[in-house]
Design a protein around this motif. Sequence first.
Motif, PDB file in Angstrom:
ATOM      1  N   PRO A 141       0.798  -1.231   0.000  1.00 20.45           N
ATOM      2  CA  PRO A 141       0.000   0.000   0.000  1.00 20.45           C
ATOM      3  C   PRO A 141       0.834   1.286   0.000  1.00 20.45           C
ATOM      4  N   LEU A 142       2.144   1.184   0.066  1.00 21.05           N
ATOM      5  CA  LEU A 142       2.992   2.363   0.195  1.00 21.05           C
ATOM      6  C   LEU A 142       2.693   3.472  -0.825  1.00 21.05           C
ATOM      7  N   PRO A 143       2.611   3.193  -2.131  1.00 18.45           N
ATOM      8  CA  PRO A 143       2.362   4.300  -3.065  1.00 18.45           C
ATOM      9  C   PRO A 143       1.061   5.056  -2.774  1.00 18.45           C
ATOM     10  N   HIS A 144       0.081   4.370  -2.205  1.00 23.01           N
ATOM     11  CA  HIS A 144      -1.209   4.996  -1.912  1.00 23.01           C
ATOM     12  C   HIS A 144      -1.168   5.865  -0.657  1.00 23.01           C
ATOM     13  N   LEU A 145      -0.097   5.765   0.108  1.00 24.38           N
ATOM     14  CA  LEU A 145       0.042   6.564   1.327  1.00 24.38           C
ATOM     15  C   LEU A 145       0.803   7.863   1.082  1.00 24.38           C
ATOM     16  N   LEU A 146       1.403   7.987  -0.091  1.00 24.91           N
ATOM     17  CA  LEU A 146       2.243   9.139  -0.383  1.00 24.91           C
ATOM     18  C   LEU A 146       1.449  10.309  -0.961  1.00 24.91           C
ATOM     19  N   ALA A 147       1.880  11.513  -0.611  1.00 21.77           N
ATOM     20  CA  ALA A 147       1.263  12.708  -1.196  1.00 21.77           C
ATOM     21  C   ALA A 147       1.530  12.749  -2.695  1.00 21.77           C
ATOM     22  N   GLU A 148       2.668  12.241  -3.126  1.00 26.38           N
ATOM     23  CA  GLU A 148       3.034  12.214  -4.541  1.00 26.38           C
ATOM     24  C   GLU A 148       3.457  10.791  -4.906  1.00 26.38           C
ATOM     25  N   PRO A 149       2.496   9.910  -5.232  1.00 32.28           N
ATOM     26  CA  PRO A 149       2.835   8.508  -5.502  1.00 32.28           C
ATOM     27  C   PRO A 149       3.732   8.305  -6.714  1.00 32.28           C
ATOM     28  N   ARG A 150       3.829   9.299  -7.594  1.00 29.63           N
ATOM     29  CA  ARG A 150       4.700   9.152  -8.771  1.00 29.63           C
ATOM     30  C   ARG A 150       6.181   9.188  -8.408  1.00 29.63           C
ATOM     31  N   THR A 151       6.486   9.504  -7.165  1.00 31.73           N
ATOM     32  CA  THR A 151       7.888   9.492  -6.746  1.00 31.73           C
ATOM     33  C   THR A 151       8.408   8.073  -6.548  1.00 31.73           C
ATOM     34  N   VAL A 152       7.503   7.103  -6.503  1.00 34.94           N
ATOM     35  CA  VAL A 152       7.901   5.704  -6.338  1.00 34.94           C
ATOM     36  C   VAL A 152       8.299   5.144  -7.691  1.00 34.94           C
ATOM     37  N   HIS A 153       9.476   4.579  -7.765  1.00 32.23           N
ATOM     38  CA  HIS A 153       9.955   3.903  -8.970  1.00 32.23           C
ATOM     39  C   HIS A 153      10.088   2.428  -8.614  1.00 32.23           C
ATOM     40  N   SER A 154       9.394   1.599  -9.343  1.00 31.24           N
ATOM     41  CA  SER A 154       9.420   0.183  -9.008  1.00 31.24           C
ATOM     42  C   SER A 154       9.773  -0.660 -10.217  1.00 31.24           C
ATOM     43  N   THR A 155      10.308  -1.822  -9.897  1.00 29.82           N
ATOM     44  CA  THR A 155      10.661  -2.805 -10.904  1.00 29.82           C
ATOM     45  C   THR A 155      10.089  -4.129 -10.439  1.00 29.82           C
ATOM     46  N   LEU A 156       9.325  -4.775 -11.277  1.00 30.77           N
ATOM     47  CA  LEU A 156       8.739  -6.057 -10.941  1.00 30.77           C
ATOM     48  C   LEU A 156       9.790  -7.143 -11.119  1.00 30.77           C
ATOM     49  N   THR A 157      10.003  -7.927 -10.069  1.00 30.51           N
ATOM     50  CA  THR A 157      11.010  -8.979 -10.095  1.00 30.51           C
ATOM     51  C   THR A 157      10.390 -10.277  -9.579  1.00 30.51           C
ATOM     52  N   ASP A 158      10.650 -11.354 -10.250  1.00 31.01           N
ATOM     53  CA  ASP A 158      10.147 -12.657  -9.812  1.00 31.01           C
ATOM     54  C   ASP A 158      11.165 -13.272  -8.864  1.00 31.01           C
ATOM     55  N   ARG A 159      10.770 -13.554  -7.650  1.00 31.35           N
ATOM     56  CA  ARG A 159      11.673 -14.133  -6.656  1.00 31.35           C
ATOM     57  C   ARG A 159      11.400 -15.608  -6.381  1.00 31.35           C
ATOM     58  N   LEU A 160      10.658 -16.271  -7.269  1.00 33.60           N
ATOM     59  CA  LEU A 160      10.354 -17.687  -7.048  1.00 33.60           C
ATOM     60  C   LEU A 160      11.451 -18.548  -7.594  1.00 33.60           C
TER      61      LEU A 160
END
Length: 151
Positions: free
Chosen positions: A132-151
């Motif tokens: 839920p972190l991006p939804h808690l931020l005043a500016e959610p566009r500051t989050v840069h994410s990369t999807l990684t498979d850890r299986l």
Amino acid sequence: MDFGNGTVQLPDVNRSRPVNEKVHDEARAATAGRPDRQESHWRVRLADRPQTRGTATSLRSAVHQDSDGRATGYALYRHRSVPDAHGGDSTGVMQVLELAALSLQSYAALWHFLAGIDLAAWIEYEGAADEPLPHLLAEPRTVHSTLTDRL
């Protein structure tokens, strides 16, 4: 965001382990896909050898307690220095190795604490895709994410 009436304490990492284990187990039971953790995994997770951490500080622990004094979340983190983008002075990076919380209030309070630590230009954290972190931020566009498979 309502952070509730709790507090964030900074116990020694090894002393907070029993509390962290209990919170982890409760969070695991309520979170799909969060694995069980054996004794050996806790030992590896909390290992803090100076020769393997590079420019990072020792491992630190933050524990959130609700108004009744019950532990409802924890974060394991360290701070490290890296050269800035222009090759000049170093800049600080907060590495959040793990965060577990039993409520949205404790989750938000721990992130509020971590984001408020001085001398960190950014925070590195490997979390779940549905955090839920991006939804808690005043500016959610500051989050840069990369999807990684850890299986």
